[in-house]
Design a protein around this motif. Sequence first.
Motif, mmCIF file in Angstrom:
data_model
loop_
_atom_site.group_PDB
_atom_site.id
_atom_site.type_symbol
_atom_site.label_atom_id
_atom_site.label_comp_id
_atom_site.label_asym_id
_atom_site.label_seq_id
_atom_site.Cartn_x
_atom_site.Cartn_y
_atom_site.Cartn_z
ATOM 1 N N LEU A 256 -5.480 -5.013 5.617
ATOM 2 C CA LEU A 256 -5.061 -3.608 5.620
ATOM 3 C C LEU A 256 -6.228 -2.701 5.241
ATOM 4 O O LEU A 256 -6.425 -1.626 5.851
ATOM 5 C CB LEU A 256 -3.893 -3.426 4.642
ATOM 6 N N ILE A 259 -8.424 -2.360 8.219
ATOM 7 C CA ILE A 259 -7.894 -1.417 9.219
ATOM 8 C C ILE A 259 -8.176 0.018 8.807
ATOM 9 O O ILE A 259 -8.626 0.858 9.597
ATOM 10 C CB ILE A 259 -6.394 -1.658 9.408
ATOM 11 N N ALA A 287 -4.839 -6.906 12.151
ATOM 12 C CA ALA A 287 -3.385 -6.915 12.304
ATOM 13 C C ALA A 287 -2.865 -8.318 12.609
ATOM 14 O O ALA A 287 -1.818 -8.736 12.100
ATOM 15 C CB ALA A 287 -2.969 -5.939 13.407
ATOM 16 N N GLN A 288 -3.590 -9.039 13.452
ATOM 17 C CA GLN A 288 -3.183 -10.408 13.758
ATOM 18 C C GLN A 288 -3.249 -11.291 12.515
ATOM 19 O O GLN A 288 -2.414 -12.172 12.316
ATOM 20 C CB GLN A 288 -4.089 -10.975 14.865
ATOM 21 N N ARG A 291 -0.192 -10.569 10.535
ATOM 22 C CA ARG A 291 0.975 -11.182 11.175
ATOM 23 C C ARG A 291 0.991 -12.693 10.944
ATOM 24 O O ARG A 291 2.057 -13.286 10.715
ATOM 25 C CB ARG A 291 0.959 -10.880 12.665
#
Length: 480
Positions: A256, A259, A287-288, A291
């Motif tokens: 995060l 990002i 993001a991957q 996830r």
Amino acid sequence: MRAFASRWWPRTLRGRLSLVALTTATILMVILTVAFNTVVRRHLQHQADDELRTRAAAVAATVVTDGSRVRVLETPGEELLDTNVWIYSGGRLLEKPSSATATSPLTRAAGRLVARGARTCVTVHSHDEVRLCSRPVPGGKGAAAVVTALDLSPYRGSADTMLFASLALDAAMLACTYALTRLAVGRALRPVRSMTEHATQWSAVASQERFGAVTRPTELAQLGGSLDALLDRIRALLRHEQQLTQELSHELRNPLARIIAELDWWGARPRSDADTKATHAAIADAAQSMRTICDTLLDEARDSAATAPGTADVLPVLHRLVDRLGPTKVGVEVVVTACDARLSAGVPDALLERIVSPLLDNALRHAHTRVEILARARPGSVRVEVEDDGPGVPASFAAQLFQPGRRADPEDGHGGGGPRQPPAPPPGPPPRRGEGPHPLARIIAELDWWGARPRSAGGEVDHDGRHTSGATFVVTLPTG
């Protein structure tokens, strides 16, 4: 019937034990009361028979049978002696009580006794219970017999009084038994109630207090030992939960933060299309990563709730894990070897995949040309090694490798905890190994082993610092 019984059956252990004690005491009291009153009635009847035989012997002494005919001698006070007495000569009635007639039930019963020709007694129920006993008079040519009668009302009254007294005593004893049982059971269960309250309080606040510190009876000491083990387990689970929360916050904060840093850097000044594509790729990669972390934990929680501990064939699981990798980094080869194709671990397939997968991803990210997964047997355990030929782990950073949020090089181009910095990934693999998914792999292994197997089964994820070229991470599993 069952609904009625369940409605009236006590819900508390104290009430149930009291009811069982009352029922047992009632059965015992009934048996003792019946036996006692039976003995009393027989004893009173024997007393009545003894009195009748004594009177019959006294009357028989006044009967003379030495002649051709039976005669009754006159004696002083014969009115009292002749009360309720029948004298027979053969089958002929010589004398009878003044209150009895020749056809009364008592006279007929006396005649039947004399006809038997032996010493015997019988109870006749007329207006009252009357006991009759016959006595043959020996000697002479004439056959004579004496029959005496006795009203049993006083004896029956005494027996009934004893019965009512014993019933009253039984009721008092049962009431005392129930009250004392409830009191004794309540006092005996008071430590259990206290231990339950303490266990609830201590488990809620993770207290250091334990039941083993107080001397208790053997049964309660065993219960206290079980509760202490349960409290220790709860405390360990709470500690693991707190550790998991902290490590997850670090694991998720790293991508995060990357990002946010990428967006801040991209919006600071105009960028070219190449810079924009690089920023998009970095954001997509972060993001991957988030996830992957979330999917891994959700799968682990789902499988842990529905899957019982089992065994896994190590080599097929590792091959399946490599086949699902998809396209790897250009020029990097992944090799799976095992010393025994039938090697098995005492954990489910899904758990083995979840532990090895983060280590394999980390090795692929840092490897130059080769990643090798080696499975081998050890006494009582299975050892899975994930080795790459990357830059390795600095010796100064090895002790902090599994701590969340710690990185050997914040400038290595991979997501990690630390201040926001504009990403400038250099070409090729990073010069030093940063934080990978090692904390996540270790916490999954620890939690799964803790919930699925005894702690004595062993198992860990660790770094092998003996390899100077590249890095090797080792997963130790119990044998299947």
